[in-house]
Write an enzyme that holds these catalytic residues in place. Structure first.
Site, short mmCIF file in Angstrom:
data_model
loop_
_atom_site.label_atom_id
_atom_site.label_comp_id
_atom_site.label_asym_id
_atom_site.label_seq_id
_atom_site.Cartn_x
_atom_site.Cartn_y
_atom_site.Cartn_z
N ASP A 50 -1.03 -7.58 -0.51
CA ASP A 50 -0.56 -6.46 -1.30
C ASP A 50 0.95 -6.54 -1.55
O ASP A 50 1.68 -7.21 -0.84
CB ASP A 50 -0.88 -5.15 -0.58
N GLU A 51 1.40 -5.82 -2.55
CA GLU A 51 2.82 -5.57 -2.81
C GLU A 51 3.68 -6.84 -2.75
O GLU A 51 4.79 -6.84 -2.21
CB GLU A 51 3.35 -4.52 -1.82
N ALA A 52 3.17 -7.91 -3.34
CA ALA A 52 3.92 -9.18 -3.36
C ALA A 52 4.83 -9.20 -4.58
O ALA A 52 4.73 -10.09 -5.45
CB ALA A 52 2.95 -10.36 -3.37
N MET A 99 0.81 -1.20 0.00
CA MET A 99 0.00 0.00 0.00
C MET A 99 0.84 1.26 0.00
O MET A 99 0.34 2.33 0.16
CB MET A 99 -0.88 0.05 1.25
N ARG A 100 2.15 1.11 -0.17
CA ARG A 100 2.98 2.28 0.05
C ARG A 100 4.08 2.42 -1.01
O ARG A 100 5.07 3.10 -0.78
CB ARG A 100 3.63 2.19 1.44
#
Length: 548
Positions: free
Chosen positions: A352-354, A1-2
Site C-alpha cells: 500500500d501507499e507506495a 492505509m492512512r
C-alpha cells in the site's frame, strides 16, 4: 492505509434480517443482571436470570430453544472423547474453575453422567465443516459436538457466553451457573475472520498480544494479522539481516524505545494463537513503509545512504530500491525466515501507499516479491493495491478503501476478483478500529471519517464491492493501527465495542443481521467485559446496563 484525510457526514443503511433470538425486552433484562465485578459477591436474591439461548455474539446460525435449563454444579465433570477434545476441555475447565470454585475434572468418555459437559468430535456430524458445532443443553447436561477441534472450541465460546458474566471473574462467585435448554447449530458464514494489530508504530509485548488473542477468541475470530514492519520500526528478528531488529526496532512513533520479537517470541505468539484456533498472518510491508529497513542497511537505498530512524506518522515517503539485486536478496531472506516460523498459509507483503515508487517499478517489484512468497510455500496476501500488478496463484487482496475511494480503484479490485483473486474486506470507514468514534474521542485518527458502533456493524460483506463475485469474498478483517495507541487499555477502548460487530459480520448468516437486535445483544456483553477487565467505549447508540 492512512493517507486520506477527508471527513464527511453519512447516512446509515439499514439491512433487514430475520431475528433468530429472543425479544429485545426480555434480553435487555438479562443483560443488566450479572455482577460486573468480582469484588463483592451478589446476594442470592440478585442471581442472574437464565440468558435466553442464542443471545450471544456472534449470532448463531440456528437456535431451537426449549426444555429445562442446565446447571453446572460441584459434581460436574467435563468429558472429552479424544485427546484433541480433551485439550478443549482443559481450556474450558481453566475458564470455569476460578469463578465457580468447582473442581470440574476433565475425564475421558463420550457418554457423560447427569450434570456433565460433554465434548465430542464426530466426523459423522455432516454439515458442520471445519469450524461449526452443535450445542445441546438440558437438565441432564450439555453436549457440544463438532467435526473438527476448532468447532468444539467455538462451541465452548458460545457456552461461555450463555453463562452469567460473573463466570469470567478470577475468584469465586455465588452463581448459579445455568444455561438455557435447547439446541444451537452453528456454522460460520466466512472462513476468514480476522483482526490486525499494528505492532510497528508502537510495539506491544508478547503478553499484550496474547491478551488480545484471548479477546479475539471469545468472538470466534480465527486470523491474527500482525503488522511487523513499517517506517517506525522492524519488529521481527531476521538472522541473515540482524540489524533490522537490533537497530530498526529501537524506536517507535513519538520516539519511544520500541522493541522486537525474537524468533522464540514469535513462535510463542504462533503457539498461543493456535491454542485459541487462530492462524497468525505476518506482514512485512513492501516496497514502501520501509524506512526502518532502509535505516538499518545503507545498501538497500538507491544512493547507498541510510536515512535516519523515523518517529513521525507520515506515509508513502520510503521505498526499497527496485533495480538493485540486493533488494531481492533481502526480500528472499526475510520471507524465507518468516515463512519457516509461520505454519499458516498466508504471508502478507503489504503493497500500500507506495507513493515514492513508480507504477512500473512497483509492478516489477511485486512480480518478484510474489514469486519469492510462492517459492517458500505461502500464498500472497497484500493490501488491495497489489491488484495493479500481475496476480499470483491463490492471491488474496485486502480491500481497505472507503466511500471516497475512486471508481477506477474499486473497478481494479473487482476485475481482479473476477479473475480469481480472493478478497478480504476491511473498509476503513467501517472496519478500521483505530478510527475515532466521535470528534471528541481522545485516541485514534479520523482520516476515513468517524466510525460509530452502528456504522461499523451495518454493512453487508457480500454486496459491499458491487460487481465482485460473491464467491470471491473470503471474509472480513478489523485492522487496528497504533499511531495513537501505547497500552492494552488503549487497544481495548478502540476495539470494544466495534470488534464484536465485525466478528458477527464474518460469522453469522445475513438473515440474522439487524441493528436493533444486535445492539441489545451487544449491551449484554458489557458485564462480561467488566469482569474481564476490558475497558470499552460506552457508545450512546447502545443502551448499556448500569455499571456496578
Amino acid at each position: 492505509m492512512r493517507l486520506h484525510r477527508t471527513l464527511r457526514s453519512r447516512s446509515l443503511p439499514r439491512l433487514l434480517g430475520t431475528l433468530l433470538l429472543v425479544t429485545a425486552a426480555g434480553f435487555a433484562g438479562t443483560g443488566a443482571a450479572p455482577a460486573a465485578a468480582p469484588a463483592a459477591p451478589a446476594a442470592p436474591s440478585a442471581a442472574p436470570a437464565v440468558r435466553p439461548l442464542g443471545a450471544v455474539v456472534p449470532a448463531p446460525s440456528s437456535v431451537r430453544a426449549g426444555g429445562a435449563p442446565y446447571a453446572i454444579t460441584g459434581r460436574t465433570h467435563i468429558r472429552a472423547d479424544s485427546g484433541a477434545a480433551r485439550q478443549v476441555g482443559s481450556y474450558l475447565a481453566g475458564l470455569l474453575r476460578p469463578s465457580t470454585g468447582y473442581p470440574l475434572p476433565v475425564t475421558g468418555g463420550s457418554h457423560g453422567g447427569r450434570g456433565d459437559i460433554t465434548l465430542t468430535l464426530s466426523p459423522r456430524e455432516r454439515g458442520l465443516g471445519d469450524e461449526g458445532y452443535r450445542l445441546v443443553s438440558s437438565a441432564r447436561g450439555v453436549t457440544i459436538t463438532a467435526e473438527k477441534t476448532a468447532g468444539l472450541f467455538h462451541g465452548v465460546q458460545t457456552l461461555r457466553q450463555q453463562l452469567p458474566a460473573a463466570v469470567e471473574a478470577k475468584r469465586r462467585q455465588p452463581g448459579p451457573w445455568q444455561v438455557a435448554g435447547g439446541t444451537v447449530t452453528d456454522v460460520p458464514r466466512y472462513a476468514y475472520r480476522g483482526a490486525m494489530l499494528d505492532v510497528s508504530r508502537h510495539f506491544f509485548t508478547v503478553q499484550q498480544v496474547e491478551r488480545y488473542i484471548d479477546e479475539l477468541a471469545l468472538y470466534k475470530i480465527n486470523k491474527l494479522h500482525l503488522h511487523l514492519s513499517d517506517d517506525q520500526g522492524w519488529r521481527i528478528a531476521i538472522s541473515s539481516w540482524p540489524k533490522l531488529a537490533t537497530y530498526g526496532g529501537t524506536t517507535e512513533v513519538g520516539g519511544g524505545k520500541g522493541g522486537y520479537y525474537t524468533k522464540a517470541d514469535y513462535r510463542e505468539i504462533v503457539r498461543y494463537a493456535a491454542s485459541r484456533h487462530l492462524d497468525v498472518i505476518p506482514e512485512i510491508d513492501l516496497p514502501s513503509h520501509t524506512n526502518a529497513a532502509l535505516a538499518s542497511y545503507p545498501q538497500l537505498n538507491c544512493d547507498g545512504v541510510a536515512p535516519p530512524l523515523y518517529t513521525g506518522t507520515d506515509v508513502g515517503f520510503s521505498s526499497l530500491c527496485v533495480p538493485k539485486p540486493v533488494t531481492y536478496d533481502f526480500v528472499d531472506d526475510a520471507v524465507r525466515e518468516l515463512a519457516a516460523l509461520t505454519p499458516g498459509r498466508y504471508l502478507h507483503i503489504g503493497g500500500d501507499e507506495a507513493h515514492s515508487t513508480s507504477q512500473a517499478d512497483y509492478n516489477a517489484f511485486m512480480d518478484k516479491a510474489k514469486a519469492i512468497v510462492g517459492k517458500y510455500g505461502k500464498k500472497v496476501e497484500g493490501w488491495h493495491q497489489i491488484t495493479a500488478a500481475a496476480p499470483s496463484k491463490g492471491e488474496v487482496a485486502q480491500y481497505w478503501g472507503y466511500d471516497a475511494t475512486g471508481a477506477a480503484e474499486r473497478a481494479q479490485v473487482v476485475d481482479a476478483a473476477k479473475k480469481g483473486t480472493g478478497l478480504v474486506l476491511s473498509p476503513a470507514d467501517r472496519a478500521y478500529l483505530d478510527m475515532k468514534y466521535t470528534a471528541d474521542t481522545k485516541l485514534g485518527l479520523d482520516w476515513a471519517g468517524l466510525v460509530s458502533v452502528e456504522r461499523s456493524y451495518d454493512w453487508n460483506p457480500a454486496t459491499y464491492l458491487a460487481g465482485a463475485p460473491a464467491g470471491s469474498v473470503l471474509g472480513v478483517e478489523a485492522p487496528l493501527w497504533s499511531e495513537t495507541l501505547t497500552t492494552s487499555e488503549d487497544i481495548d477502548y478502540m476495539a470494544f465495542p466495534r470488534l464484536p460487530g465485525i466478528a458477527e459480520l464474518g460469522w453469522s448468516p445475513q438473515s440474522t443481521h439487524d441493528w436493533a437486535a444486535y445492539r441489545t445483544r451487544l449491551a449484554a456483553q458489557a458485564p462480561r467485559w467488566d469482569a474481564l477487565g476490558i475497558g470499552y467505549y460506552r457508545s450512546p447508540q447502545v443502551d448499556w446496563p448500569a455499571q456496578r
